[in-house]
Design an enzyme around this catalytic site. Structure first.
Site, PDB file in Angstrom:
ATOM      1  N   GLY A  64       0.965  -1.365  -0.296  1.00 49.15           N
ATOM      2  CA  GLY A  64       0.286   0.184  -0.158  1.00 49.15           C
ATOM      3  C   GLY A  64       0.657   1.197   0.437  1.00 49.15           C
ATOM      4  N   ALA A 118     -10.555  -3.842  15.654  1.00 51.21           N
ATOM      5  CA  ALA A 118     -10.634  -5.040  15.872  1.00 51.21           C
ATOM      6  C   ALA A 118      -9.471  -5.798  14.623  1.00 51.21           C
ATOM      7  CB  ALA A 118     -12.026  -5.030  15.676  1.00 51.21           C
ATOM      8  N   LYS A 127      -7.063  -3.357  13.691  1.00 47.81           N
ATOM      9  CA  LYS A 127      -5.746  -3.256  13.803  1.00 47.81           C
ATOM     10  C   LYS A 127      -5.240  -3.404  15.667  1.00 47.81           C
ATOM     11  CE  LYS A 127      -4.730  -0.913  10.409  1.00 47.81           C
ATOM     12  NZ  LYS A 127      -3.904  -1.108   9.466  1.00 47.81           N
ATOM     13  N   VAL A 163      -3.007  -7.625  -1.016  1.00 50.04           N
ATOM     14  CA  VAL A 163      -2.865  -8.167   0.113  1.00 50.04           C
ATOM     15  C   VAL A 163      -4.044  -9.630   0.685  1.00 50.04           C
ATOM     16  CG1 VAL A 163      -1.239  -6.852   0.182  1.00 50.04           C
ATOM     17  CG2 VAL A 163      -3.388  -6.402   1.328  1.00 50.04           C
ATOM     18  N   ASN A 189       1.909  -2.106   5.847  1.00 45.57           N
ATOM     19  CA  ASN A 189       1.078  -0.511   5.435  1.00 45.57           C
ATOM     20  C   ASN A 189      -0.379  -0.790   4.658  1.00 45.57           C
ATOM     21  OD1 ASN A 189       1.302   2.184   5.598  1.00 45.57           O
ATOM     22  ND2 ASN A 189       0.889   1.736   3.498  1.00 45.57           N
ATOM     23  N   SER A 191      -2.838   0.649  14.515  1.00 42.86           N
ATOM     24  CA  SER A 191      -3.412   2.273  14.701  1.00 42.86           C
ATOM     25  C   SER A 191      -3.600   2.035  16.103  1.00 42.86           C
ATOM     26  CB  SER A 191      -4.743   2.164  14.048  1.00 42.86           C
ATOM     27  OG  SER A 191      -5.408   3.405  14.358  1.00 42.86           O
ATOM     28  N   TYR A 199     -12.721  -1.760  11.832  1.00 47.84           N
ATOM     29  CA  TYR A 199     -11.166  -1.139  11.884  1.00 47.84           C
ATOM     30  C   TYR A 199     -10.804  -1.406  13.052  1.00 47.84           C
ATOM     31  CZ  TYR A 199      -7.450   2.145  10.456  1.00 47.84           C
ATOM     32  OH  TYR A 199      -6.237   3.237  10.652  1.00 47.84           O
ATOM     33  N   SER A 215       1.305   3.109  -2.617  1.00 49.03           N
ATOM     34  CA  SER A 215       0.669   4.365  -3.461  1.00 49.03           C
ATOM     35  C   SER A 215       0.668   5.922  -3.178  1.00 49.03           C
ATOM     36  CB  SER A 215       0.086   4.163  -4.887  1.00 49.03           C
ATOM     37  OG  SER A 215      -1.133   3.415  -3.661  1.00 49.03           O
ATOM     38  N   ARG A 216       0.131   6.109  -2.242  1.00 49.47           N
ATOM     39  CA  ARG A 216       0.030   7.152  -1.495  1.00 49.47           C
ATOM     40  C   ARG A 216       0.191   7.219   0.221  1.00 49.47           C
ATOM     41  NH1 ARG A 216      -4.443   5.030  -2.900  1.00 49.47           N
ATOM     42  NH2 ARG A 216      -6.348   5.002  -1.251  1.00 49.47           N
TER      43      ARG A 216
HETATM   44  P1  NAP Z   1      -4.621   5.477   2.307  1.00 48.79           P
HETATM   45  O1  NAP Z   1      -3.910   7.255   2.178  1.00 48.79           O
HETATM   46  O2  NAP Z   1      -6.074   5.230   2.741  1.00 48.79           O
HETATM   47  O3  NAP Z   1      -3.735   4.556   1.105  1.00 48.79           O
HETATM   48  C1  NAP Z   1      -4.021   3.123   1.615  1.00 48.79           C
HETATM   49  C2  NAP Z   1      -3.112   2.445   0.638  1.00 48.79           C
HETATM   50  O4  NAP Z   1      -3.509   1.078   0.878  1.00 48.79           O
HETATM   51  C3  NAP Z   1      -3.090   3.195  -0.850  1.00 48.79           C
HETATM   52  O5  NAP Z   1      -1.831   3.356  -1.511  1.00 48.79           O
HETATM   53  C4  NAP Z   1      -4.145   1.516  -1.379  1.00 48.79           C
HETATM   54  O6  NAP Z   1      -3.665   1.778  -2.955  1.00 48.79           O
HETATM   55  C5  NAP Z   1      -3.336   0.057  -0.612  1.00 48.79           C
HETATM   56  N1  NAP Z   1      -4.103  -0.613  -0.685  1.00 48.79           N
HETATM   57  C6  NAP Z   1      -5.661  -0.637   0.372  1.00 48.79           C
HETATM   58  N2  NAP Z   1      -6.108  -1.835   0.138  1.00 48.79           N
HETATM   59  C7  NAP Z   1      -5.102  -2.616  -0.745  1.00 48.79           C
HETATM   60  C8  NAP Z   1      -4.348  -3.922  -1.084  1.00 48.79           C
HETATM   61  N3  NAP Z   1      -5.856  -5.029  -0.221  1.00 48.79           N
HETATM   62  N4  NAP Z   1      -3.545  -4.937  -1.009  1.00 48.79           N
HETATM   63  C9  NAP Z   1      -2.844  -3.834  -2.211  1.00 48.79           C
HETATM   64  N5  NAP Z   1      -2.708  -2.260  -1.239  1.00 48.79           N
HETATM   65  C10 NAP Z   1      -4.096  -1.972  -1.365  1.00 48.79           C
HETATM   66  O7  NAP Z   1      -3.507   5.644   3.430  1.00 48.79           O
HETATM   67  P2  NAP Z   1      -2.854   6.019   4.809  1.00 48.79           P
HETATM   68  O8  NAP Z   1      -3.927   6.881   5.931  1.00 48.79           O
HETATM   69  O9  NAP Z   1      -1.579   6.497   4.085  1.00 48.79           O
HETATM   70  O10 NAP Z   1      -2.652   4.544   5.692  1.00 48.79           O
HETATM   71  C11 NAP Z   1      -2.026   3.482   5.971  1.00 48.79           C
HETATM   72  C12 NAP Z   1      -1.803   3.009   6.649  1.00 48.79           C
HETATM   73  O11 NAP Z   1      -1.981   3.562   7.861  1.00 48.79           O
HETATM   74  C13 NAP Z   1      -2.903   2.033   6.795  1.00 48.79           C
HETATM   75  O12 NAP Z   1      -2.844   0.330   7.441  1.00 48.79           O
HETATM   76  C14 NAP Z   1      -3.884   2.455   8.041  1.00 48.79           C
HETATM   77  O13 NAP Z   1      -5.180   1.510   9.130  1.00 48.79           O
HETATM   78  C15 NAP Z   1      -2.861   2.916   9.100  1.00 48.79           C
HETATM   79  N6  NAP Z   1      -3.192   4.337   9.435  1.00 48.79           N
HETATM   80  C16 NAP Z   1      -3.192   5.480   9.317  1.00 48.79           C
HETATM   81  C17 NAP Z   1      -4.060   6.587  10.330  1.00 48.79           C
HETATM   82  C18 NAP Z   1      -4.293   7.712   9.750  1.00 48.79           C
HETATM   83  O14 NAP Z   1      -4.367   9.169  10.524  1.00 48.79           O
HETATM   84  N7  NAP Z   1      -4.193   7.786   8.051  1.00 48.79           N
HETATM   85  C19 NAP Z   1      -3.984   6.271  11.335  1.00 48.79           C
HETATM   86  C20 NAP Z   1      -3.164   5.085  12.285  1.00 48.79           C
HETATM   87  C21 NAP Z   1      -3.446   3.993  11.116  1.00 48.79           C
HETATM   88  P3  NAP Z   1      -4.423   1.634  -4.135  1.00 48.79           P
HETATM   89  O15 NAP Z   1      -5.095   2.882  -3.934  1.00 48.79           O
HETATM   90  O16 NAP Z   1      -3.617   0.939  -5.270  1.00 48.79           O
HETATM   91  O17 NAP Z   1      -5.454  -0.106  -3.110  1.00 48.79           O
END
Ligand code: NAP
Length: 248
Positions: free
Chosen positions: A11, A156, A158, A63, A89, A141, A154, A13-14
């Site tokens: 994950g 659960a 994490k 994944v 991630n 998280s 979510y 890509s961003r």
């Molecule tokens: P995001 O901007 O929504 O990015 C999510 C990434 O996961 C994207 O690159 C997406 O790629 C990829 N992805 C989703 N489903 C996938 C799959 N089945 N297989 C492969 N790739 C997949 O999220 P983020 O905020 O950066 O979060 C990243 C991680 O940190 C996550 O695990 C999230 O739960 C955790 N987190 C985030 C926060 C927050 O506040 N942002 C807080 C705590 C934890 P595609 O678009 O190609 O699907």
């Protein structure tokens, strides 16, 4: 065979994953920038890494698909000769109050966030055991530590990632492979864009630092856990959350 460490960031890509991929590449790893649907954005991350003098490649894999993860990891090891760092991630949210949460929204979040981490770890472990070295870092998280209304699925997933981390850490420790989790708080990525301004304000009010975190601030901790400096740390959960989970 590459002469540098090979890192897989799922994950990437961003958001946080892209930040982690860029940091690991800057620190000298060859990085596999994984994505599911966002090919162009993943290639954009690779372009940025290369422009900064690093090495990376974008590769697709869902994944949540066990067999696809097996083929994906086999291909990485066959092509690049090794795999040293796995960062789980990839994650999604499908928020809603429990009374209204559909079974499919529960299952989808568990499949990507928890089973996705199992899928990659399961397939990577054989290679790490053979190498007698390796780093696994799972992104959990603060929701998995505290719980969060509207995020039963979510939270659960994490919390499950934390149990997975601690168990696998025990299983792989004898080969000097470390397995840790990072629990971000509230980070400025597209994942939180769907929230209303008032929800964001309420959430920010729960952060002792009084501000949202940046993906780069999560990446710094992941990179430390991936480094040789963290060789004696395993089975731990490090919260990077501006103090949100103090006392947990
Ligand atoms: P995001 O901007 O929504 O990015 C999510 C990434 O996961 C994207 O690159 C997406 O790629 C990829 N992805 C989703 N489903 C996938 C799959 N089945 N297989 C492969 N790739 C997949 O999220 P983020 O905020 O950066 O979060 C990243 C991680 O940190 C996550 O695990 C999230 O739960 C955790 N987190 C985030 C926060 C927050 O506040 N942002 C807080 C705590 C934890 P595609 O678009 O190609 O699907």
């Amino acid at each position: 065979m590459l002469d540098k460490k090979v890192a897989l960031v799922t994950g990437a890509s961003r958001g946080i994953g892209a930040g982690v991929a860029k940091k690991l590449a800057a620190d000298g790893s060859f990085v596999v920038v994984n994505y599911n649907g966002s090919k162009e954005r993943a290639e954009g991350v690779v372009d940025e890494i290369r422009a900064a003098g690093g090495e990376a490649v974008a590769m697709q894999c869902d994944v949540s698909d066990f067999d696809a993860c097996g083929a994906f990891i086999t291909e990485i090891v066959k092509t690049y000769g090794r795999l040293d760092i796995l960062v789980n991630n990839a994650g999604i949210t499908k928020d809603g109050l429990l009374m209204k949460m559909s079974e499919s929204d529960f299952d989808a979040v568990i499949s990507t966030n928890l089973k996705g981490a199992f899928n990659t770890i399961r397939h990577v472990s054989r290679q790490l055991l053979k190498q007698r070295s390796g780093r696994i870092i799972n992104i959990s998280s603060v929701s998995g530590l505290l719980g969060n209304a509207g995020q039963a699925n979510y939270a659960a997933s994490k919390a499950g990632v934390i149990g997975l981390t601690r168990s696998v850490a025990r299983e792989l420790a004898s080969r000097q492979i470390t397995v840790n989790a990072v629990a971000p708080g509230f980070v400025g990525t597209e994942m939180i864009e769907a929230m209303t301004d008032s929800a964001k304000e309420a959430m920010t009010g729960m952060i002792p630092f009084g501000r949202i975190g940046e993906p780069e601030e999560i990446a710094e901790t992941v990179a430390f856990l991936a480094s040789d400096n963290a060789r004696y740390i395993t089975g731990q959960v490090i919260a990077v959350d501006g103090g949100m989970s103090i006392g947990c």
